[in-house]
Structure formats: C-alpha cells, structure tokens
Design an enzyme around this catalytic site. Sequence first.
Site, short mmCIF file in Angstrom:
data_model
loop_
_atom_site.label_atom_id
_atom_site.label_comp_id
_atom_site.label_asym_id
_atom_site.label_seq_id
_atom_site.Cartn_x
_atom_site.Cartn_y
_atom_site.Cartn_z
N HIS A 65 0.59 -1.39 0.05
CA HIS A 65 -0.45 0.12 -0.14
C HIS A 65 1.02 0.91 -0.22
CE1 HIS A 65 -4.23 -1.67 1.58
NE2 HIS A 65 -3.36 -2.48 0.74
N CYS A 119 -2.72 -0.53 6.66
CA CYS A 119 -1.92 0.59 6.81
C CYS A 119 -1.33 1.46 8.53
CB CYS A 119 -1.53 1.51 5.92
SG CYS A 119 -1.29 0.81 4.77
N CYS A 177 -5.98 2.36 5.12
CA CYS A 177 -7.28 0.90 5.87
C CYS A 177 -6.06 0.08 7.57
CB CYS A 177 -6.22 -0.54 5.42
SG CYS A 177 -4.39 -0.90 5.19
N GLU A 207 0.98 4.16 1.86
CA GLU A 207 2.24 3.87 3.17
C GLU A 207 2.42 2.85 3.62
OE1 GLU A 207 -1.27 3.94 2.63
OE2 GLU A 207 -2.52 4.60 3.80
#
Length: 171
Positions: free
Chosen positions: A68, A101, A98, A70
């Site tokens: 992801h 993260c 999410c 992040e």
Amino acid sequence: MKLNLMYYFMKPDKLYMDKRELMRRAIALSIESVKAGGGPFGAVVARDGEIIAEASNSVTIDNDPTAHAEVNAIRKATRRLGTFDLSGCEIYSSCEPCPMCLGAIYWAHIDKIYFANDRKDAAAIGFDDDFIYQELELPVGQRRKAVEVFMADEAIEAFELWKQKADKNEY
Ligand SMILES: [Zn+2]
C-alpha cells in the site's frame, strides 16, 4: 565552496512545503499510480515540511498485497533515515489508511496522519478497508476470517528469550 554555501541558503525555502502542498503531492501520486497500473493511492512522509519519502500503491505491480502507498512510503522513509522510528514525521495519504497501514503508522511512531478520501469513498470503488475496520470491531469468533489459537506453550520460548535478553533493541 561557493555552490555549497548557495545550497545551504536555498535549502529551507526550496524544500519547505505546507500541508496542502504535501497532500497535493500525495494526491498527484495517487493519480499517476492509476495511469501506471497501480492502485489509486499515494502517500508522503514528511518532516518539518520536507518530503522524506513518497510512494504510491504497487500491489498489482509488485504482486505484494502489503504494498500500500503508506507502507511503501514508510519503508522508503526508514531506509532513507536509517532508523525504524519515524517520530517527528507526519504522513499524508490520499485516502484514509486501512487497518494494516494504520498499524504500520503506529509501529513507525509517526506523529500525525492527514488523509483526504475516506474509507467510505474507498469502499464505493471496491476497496475493502471499511470491511476490515468492521471486522476488527467483532469478537474473534464472529469474524469472517477463521482464527485458531494453538501451540502457545512452544511459541512462548521466544518471548522468554526476549524478556531475558540484556542487550535487546526495543521498538
Ligand atoms: Zn493500507
């Protein structure tokens, strides 16, 4: 010598970005990412208005479900700074982090989270963030993902070693 001096004086003005500029960069990364075949997410790790690292989502490009924006930005930032501790840094994400993260942001000790789109916006285009948040609120036995706890009697050995270790690098 002269060039170095110029760089020193130019540096603060040249690199300092306010929070809107930093978020705009995260958003630009998210848009570029879609065009490049990644997910529609971008993130920037910044310290004192300076970008330490930036990344976009590369799940499908890297075949890595943890890639992801992040997490990718945190990995780049820690490599650049040579530390696992990003205290003093802030993260700008084009979308609400999410649960994975968010956990990574806590583990990295990042000071503050800024996001633009939220989990409902993500759910509306087919991303599961909101579903995972809902799962976390349920007791383990009621979640859709099966969980079985066993062999703690053997696994505890590593914890006992850690507890006794005098020179451990705590995080
Ligand atoms: Zn995430």
